[in-house]
Structures are given as C-alpha cells and as structure tokens.
Design a protein around this motif. Structure first.
Motif, PDB file in Angstrom:
ATOM      1  N   HIS B  84       0.853  -1.197   0.000  1.00  8.74           N
ATOM      2  CA  HIS B  84       0.000   0.000   0.000  1.00  8.74           C
ATOM      3  C   HIS B  84       0.884   1.241   0.000  1.00  8.74           C
ATOM      4  O   HIS B  84       2.013   1.197   0.508  1.00  8.74           O
ATOM      5  CB  HIS B  84      -0.889   0.030   1.243  1.00  8.74           C
ATOM      6  N   PRO B  85       0.391   2.344  -0.528  1.00  9.37           N
ATOM      7  CA  PRO B  85       1.199   3.568  -0.461  1.00  9.37           C
ATOM      8  C   PRO B  85       1.453   3.961   0.990  1.00  9.37           C
ATOM      9  O   PRO B  85       0.551   3.876   1.821  1.00  9.37           O
ATOM     10  CB  PRO B  85       0.336   4.604  -1.189  1.00  9.37           C
ATOM     11  N   VAL B  86       2.681   4.373   1.265  1.00  4.29           N
ATOM     12  CA  VAL B  86       2.980   4.793   2.625  1.00  4.29           C
ATOM     13  C   VAL B  86       2.209   6.075   2.925  1.00  4.29           C
ATOM     14  O   VAL B  86       1.944   6.880   2.024  1.00  4.29           O
ATOM     15  CB  VAL B  86       4.506   5.016   2.812  1.00  4.29           C
ATOM     16  N   SER B  87       1.804   6.233   4.166  1.00  2.58           N
ATOM     17  CA  SER B  87       1.140   7.473   4.594  1.00  2.58           C
ATOM     18  C   SER B  87       1.490   7.674   6.061  1.00  2.58           C
ATOM     19  O   SER B  87       2.315   6.934   6.610  1.00  2.58           O
ATOM     20  CB  SER B  87      -0.372   7.412   4.372  1.00  2.58           C
ATOM     21  N   LEU B  88       0.877   8.682   6.674  1.00  4.02           N
ATOM     22  CA  LEU B  88       1.226   9.030   8.055  1.00  4.02           C
ATOM     23  C   LEU B  88       2.710   9.376   8.167  1.00  4.02           C
ATOM     24  O   LEU B  88       3.387   8.984   9.125  1.00  4.02           O
ATOM     25  CB  LEU B  88       0.845   7.896   9.022  1.00  4.02           C
ATOM     26  N   VAL B  89       3.227  10.059   7.155  1.00  6.10           N
ATOM     27  CA  VAL B  89       4.602  10.557   7.195  1.00  6.10           C
ATOM     28  C   VAL B  89       4.566  12.077   7.038  1.00  6.10           C
ATOM     29  O   VAL B  89       3.754  12.616   6.275  1.00  6.10           O
ATOM     30  CB  VAL B  89       5.495   9.943   6.096  1.00  6.10           C
ATOM     31  N   THR B  90       5.436  12.754   7.767  1.00  3.51           N
ATOM     32  CA  THR B  90       5.501  14.213   7.665  1.00  3.51           C
ATOM     33  C   THR B  90       6.244  14.605   6.389  1.00  3.51           C
ATOM     34  O   THR B  90       6.892  13.761   5.749  1.00  3.51           O
ATOM     35  CB  THR B  90       6.244  14.814   8.865  1.00  3.51           C
ATOM     36  N   TRP B  91       6.181  15.889   6.060  1.00  2.00           N
ATOM     37  CA  TRP B  91       6.891  16.381   4.878  1.00  2.00           C
ATOM     38  C   TRP B  91       8.384  16.139   5.030  1.00  2.00           C
ATOM     39  O   TRP B  91       9.056  15.720   4.072  1.00  2.00           O
ATOM     40  CB  TRP B  91       6.610  17.880   4.692  1.00  2.00           C
ATOM     41  N   GLU B  92       8.937  16.369   6.205  1.00  3.62           N
ATOM     42  CA  GLU B  92      10.365  16.198   6.440  1.00  3.62           C
ATOM     43  C   GLU B  92      10.774  14.728   6.290  1.00  3.62           C
ATOM     44  O   GLU B  92      11.829  14.424   5.727  1.00  3.62           O
ATOM     45  CB  GLU B  92      10.726  16.725   7.832  1.00  3.62           C
ATOM     46  N   GLU B  93       9.945  13.818   6.776  1.00  5.24           N
ATOM     47  CA  GLU B  93      10.256  12.390   6.619  1.00  5.24           C
ATOM     48  C   GLU B  93      10.260  11.995   5.151  1.00  5.24           C
ATOM     49  O   GLU B  93      11.111  11.223   4.702  1.00  5.24           O
ATOM     50  CB  GLU B  93       9.243  11.551   7.402  1.00  5.24           C
ATOM     51  N   GLU B 204       4.445  19.547   9.577  1.00  4.52           N
ATOM     52  CA  GLU B 204       4.643  18.608  10.686  1.00  4.52           C
ATOM     53  C   GLU B 204       3.488  17.616  10.842  1.00  4.52           C
ATOM     54  O   GLU B 204       3.556  16.693  11.642  1.00  4.52           O
ATOM     55  CB  GLU B 204       4.846  19.367  11.999  1.00  4.52           C
ATOM     56  N   LYS B 205       2.431  17.813  10.071  1.00  2.00           N
ATOM     57  CA  LYS B 205       1.277  16.910  10.155  1.00  2.00           C
ATOM     58  C   LYS B 205       1.534  15.622   9.373  1.00  2.00           C
ATOM     59  O   LYS B 205       2.255  15.617   8.385  1.00  2.00           O
ATOM     60  CB  LYS B 205       0.027  17.589   9.591  1.00  2.00           C
ATOM     61  N   ALA B 206       0.915  14.555   9.821  1.00  2.00           N
ATOM     62  CA  ALA B 206       0.996  13.276   9.124  1.00  2.00           C
ATOM     63  C   ALA B 206      -0.410  12.692   9.077  1.00  2.00           C
ATOM     64  O   ALA B 206      -1.039  12.522  10.125  1.00  2.00           O
ATOM     65  CB  ALA B 206       1.943  12.335   9.841  1.00  2.00           C
ATOM     66  N   TYR B 207      -0.896  12.433   7.877  1.00  3.66           N
ATOM     67  CA  TYR B 207      -2.267  11.938   7.725  1.00  3.66           C
ATOM     68  C   TYR B 207      -2.290  10.608   6.981  1.00  3.66           C
ATOM     69  O   TYR B 207      -1.417  10.329   6.151  1.00  3.66           O
ATOM     70  CB  TYR B 207      -3.112  12.936   6.940  1.00  3.66           C
ATOM     71  N   ILE B 208      -3.328   9.873   7.220  1.00  2.59           N
ATOM     72  CA  ILE B 208      -3.485   8.579   6.542  1.00  2.59           C
ATOM     73  C   ILE B 208      -3.715   8.768   5.045  1.00  2.59           C
ATOM     74  O   ILE B 208      -3.444   7.885   4.243  1.00  2.59           O
ATOM     75  CB  ILE B 208      -4.625   7.760   7.180  1.00  2.59           C
ATOM     76  N   PHE B 209      -4.190   9.944   4.644  1.00  3.49           N
ATOM     77  CA  PHE B 209      -4.477  10.175   3.215  1.00  3.49           C
ATOM     78  C   PHE B 209      -3.307  10.811   2.477  1.00  3.49           C
ATOM     79  O   PHE B 209      -3.448  11.181   1.329  1.00  3.49           O
ATOM     80  CB  PHE B 209      -5.727  11.048   3.054  1.00  3.49           C
ATOM     81  N   LEU B 210      -2.155  10.924   3.100  1.00  6.62           N
ATOM     82  CA  LEU B 210      -1.065  11.710   2.528  1.00  6.62           C
ATOM     83  C   LEU B 210       0.230  10.901   2.459  1.00  6.62           C
ATOM     84  O   LEU B 210       0.771  10.491   3.484  1.00  6.62           O
ATOM     85  CB  LEU B 210      -0.880  12.968   3.386  1.00  6.62           C
ATOM     86  N   GLY B 211       0.716  10.672   1.220  1.00  6.89           N
ATOM     87  CA  GLY B 211       1.973   9.962   0.995  1.00  6.89           C
ATOM     88  C   GLY B 211       2.885  10.782   0.091  1.00  6.89           C
ATOM     89  O   GLY B 211       2.842  12.012   0.122  1.00  6.89           O
ATOM     90  N   PHE B 212       3.653  10.129  -0.764  1.00  8.83           N
ATOM     91  CA  PHE B 212       4.551  10.866  -1.664  1.00  8.83           C
ATOM     92  C   PHE B 212       5.169   9.944  -2.705  1.00  8.83           C
ATOM     93  O   PHE B 212       5.070   8.716  -2.602  1.00  8.83           O
ATOM     94  CB  PHE B 212       5.654  11.581  -0.885  1.00  8.83           C
TER      95      PHE B 212
END
Lengths: 249, 216
Positions: B84-93, B204-212
């Motif tokens: 699955h696409p990774v999510s729950l990661v911050t922009w910096e990560e 600094e936010k990490a959401y389940i709907f947000l990957g890269f």
C-alpha cells in the motif's frame, strides 16, 4: 359437568399463559434485541420518552444522528462502567467524572454526510481516567458502548491526542440527551461517526474492533476527515473547501 | 552435476529477476523537459498558464509502506499492507527518504506535468471523468496496493495521480506545504481529483491520506 370442569381448567391455563405472554411482549417490545440487553445491564432509563435522530427546531443548526432511538437516561442511576484489560475496573458517577481535571475546547464536528457544526466543549482526557483504572501494557485501544447500542473503537494513540476529549458539557450547559448525555467523545480530526454519544461503557482491549457504522455502512474504520468540501450549518451550509484533518474555524 | 546446478540456478535467477524488475515499483519514468499548460482550464474562470520544466525522472508508483520501512524501520504499518502507499509521514520524513536514495520531492509543476502531459487535460487519462468509480459505496480512506487502479495512468505512464493518496511536493503556500493528487473514495463527493487540485498541509502533520513519490 366433568367435561365442563376439565375445559374450565384448560381454558384458565390457556388464558393465563396467553395473558402472561402478552404482558411480557408488551413490556419488553421497546427493548428488543441488544437494547433489551442494555436495559437489563444498565438500569437507569428515564420515563418512556425516546431520544433519536432529529434535525428539527433547535437542531436545525446542529443535526442529531443516533443509530437507534433509546430511552432518556436517568442522571442519578447512570454510572460509567470501565472494564477490560485494566488493573482496577470500576464504575464512575457523573459527579466523579466532572471532578476530573477539566479541559475546554472549541471544535467542529464534521459529519461524513457533508455538514458540520461547532460548539464549545468541556470535559477531560482519557489519560486522567486511566490514572484510576490503570490499563495494562498490552492495551491498544478502547471500545465504547452506547445507549443506542452503537459501538465504536478508538486507539489509545487517538484517545491520547491533545484534541480528543471525553465531554460532559457543551456551550457551558450539561450535554443534552440529543447531544449525548451524560458523556460523549469529541475527536475533531475524524468524522462524527468516530465521536460516540450517550456512552454507557468503556472497555480496554488489546486488538482493534470494527465499529457499528463500519460494519453496516460504507464507512472506513479510520474515519480521518479527508480533503474535500464542507457545508457548515452555522454558516448557512455555504460550501467551502477543506484540506483534511480538523477543521479549525 | 556442477553444470546442472549452475544452469538451474541461472534459470531461477532469470525467472525471479525479470518478473520482479518488471513489476518493481522502483521504476522511474522520464518526463521530457519543455513547456506545458498548468492550472485550471476546464472552467470559465480558468487560470492556466504555460510553464516550462526541465527533464526529470519520476517514480511510476507512490512510495510503498515496505519501501519506506526499509529505510525507516521505526515506521509501522498494518500486516499485509506492505504494497500500500505509505502514509502518516511528515513532509520532512518524505524529504529525507528521497534524499537517502539520491532523489527529491517533485515541485508542483513537475508533478503536474507528469500527471497531465502538455495538452492541458484535467485528468491523467484525458478530459472526462471515469464513469466507473474505483470504490463504489465506500466512504473514507481505504487504501489499495500501488498501481491498483489500471485506469489511473498519465500520458507518460505514471500511476495513481488522480487518486490513491495525496502526495507531498516541494510547493509552499502560507507557511504550509502543498500536496497534489487525491483520494478515490469520498462520500457523496467526486471520486477522482483533477490534476490541478491541491491541498495545503502543515509540514509537521501526518495523515493517513497523505503519501509521496520522488523524482530525480
């Protein structure tokens, strides 16, 4: 004469049994299924008035959604049962819960059905309740069981979030029955179905459980508010874009 | 005997290697440099403009849980969701992940060109919404393996740019970072984002709907 006497006994027994069954069915009909089980376990229902879904009158600006109608809860008889994987399972009166350190926050409930509404909430953190019941190290989350037979699961991480509260007060007033008296969850970065109302019981568990809506409806177990659109009831339902997570205004 | 073992080993290596490479989400796609039409074009109040970008190579798929966890072992994900696409990661990560494999996050214009090509189309596959929804009757974030939706393909062959998860970019707006893409399972709402849509998220936010995904 003998025959008549015999028929009379049978008739009496039949009428007695029929009457007994009718009485039982009449009394228990409103509490059928799991609601009846709740009635047996939690004996604090008030009158025959029911609370349920409404969008009328004062609730035009803050819709009320319940899974099933339920009888109003009697304040004096209500106790919050806290059980499961904890060292000191116990019951709490509303007064005891109100004595816990209070936290106030203004936040918006965003329903998965597009609308949202805002209020000032006051309550406490689950962390303060945990000091009394002492959950075991293997606990991953809690299951909420509610008066309308609704069940919801939230992880400890979600419950320990600084914006997650167990609330008993709304806009400086005790929660109304419609808004979840005596106690409800407020978790403003998730859709409203993750904020259970009229809570009867909290159970500490070591594995996630699917909540009521995620079992019967098309709802994800996570419930995080997604980027999309909002129709705030307090702003005339005017459509606006939202970027996901808690809606801060 | 030695020859048989060697030959068998070679066959096994070839059989293993080629399908793996063919399906590997490591693959990147070349996006040619040059101008393209960027922005909203399918409304009367259009705000499109011609923007020129340099040639880049972009990940064909979003970074997966397994890929991310290989470099950041402390990141956990539910069992069975490694692809699955990774999510729950911050922009910096996300930025650090790309940096560790000699890549970087895409700029908004790079991301958008990879999604729509040069002809100003609003969806990666063309001008019309897909009639068939990816997840009918599902509301909220439910992820699938990267590349799950065979129709969500850009003109260059980049996958999952109209849906799956939103993706961090280098873009900035009002102290926040800009994410592009979308999710495909809204409730009572559209199912696929248009390629010019964006969200602004605190880094600094990490959401389940947000990957890269990364570029090079």
């Amino acid at each position: 004469m003998r025959t008549l006497k015999k028929i009379g006994r049978r008739g009496f027994l039949r009428k007695f049994l029929l009457g007994a069954v009718t009485t039982i069915v009449t009394v228990l009909k409103p509490f059928s299924g799991s609601l009846y089980i709740a009635q047996a376990r939690f004996n604090f229902w008030r009158s025959s008035e029911y609370v349920g879904k409404t969008r009328e009158g004062r609730y035009k600006t803050f819709y009320i959604q319940y899974y099933k109608p339920f009888r109003r809860i009697e304040r004096m008889g209500w106790r919050l049962k806290v059980r499961g994987l904890c060292e000191k399972p116990q019951e709490f009166s509303l007064e005891a819960l109100k004595a816990l350190p209070r936290i106030k926050q203004t936040s918006r409930i965003k329903c998965v059905e597009c609308w949202s509404a805002k209020a000032e909430w006051e309550g406490f953190s689950l962390l303060d309740l945990e000091k009394a019941v002492q959950p075991r190290p293997e606990v991953l989350g809690v299951i909420f069981r509610c008066a309308d037979t609704y069940v919801e699961y939230l992880s400890l991480k979600e419950m320990h979030h600084e914006r997650t509260l167990l609330v008993h007060t709304m806009n400086q007033e005790p929660l109304s029955d419609e808004h979840g008296f005596p106690m409800r969850v407020i978790i403003p970065f998730k859709y409203g179905y993750k904020s259970p109302k009229a809570i009867l019981e909290i159970e500490f568990v070591d594995r996630p459980k699917r909540g009521t809506w995620t079992q019967i409806g098309p709802y994800s177990t996570d419930g995080t508010i997604l980027p999309g659109y909002d129709h705030p009831l307090d702003q005339g339902k005017k459509r606006r874009r939202i970027f996901g997570g808690e809606i801060r205004d | 005997m030695d020859m048989k073992i060697t030959f068998s080993s070679l066959v096994m290596i070839l059989v293993w290697f080629f399908p793996f490479r063919a399906a590997s989400p490591e693959r990147m796609i070349q996006i040619p440099g040059g101008p393209f039409l960027m922005g909203e074009m399918d409304k009367p109040t259009s705000s499109s403009q011609t923007v020129t970008v340099d040639e880049i190579w972009i990940d064909k798929f979003e970074v997966s849980n397994a890929e991310f966890t290989a470099l950041f072992p402390e990141h956990t994900y539910p069992e069975g969701s490694g692809r699955h696409p990774v999510s729950l990661v911050t922009w910096e990560e996300a930025r650090r992940y790309c940096e560790q494999i000699d890549k970087r996050l895409p700029t908004e214009s790079e991301w958008e060109k990879a999604a729509r090509g040069t002809d100003g189309r609003p969806y990666p596959w063309g001008n019309k919404k897909l009639r068939r929804k990816a997840h009918p009757s599902i509301s909220g974030m439910i992820k699938r393996i990267v590349g799950f939706n065979k129709r969500d393909v850009s003109v260059y062959g980049v996958r999952d740019m109209a849906a799956s998860v939103w993706e961090w970019t280098m873009g900035r707006s009002q102290g926040k970072r800009v994410a592009r893409g979308g999710v495909w399972n809204h409730h009572l709402d559209y199912e696929y984002s248009r390629v010019y849509e964006f969200i602004e998220v605190a880094p600094e936010k990490a959401y389940i709907f947000l990957g890269f995904r990364c570029v090079r």
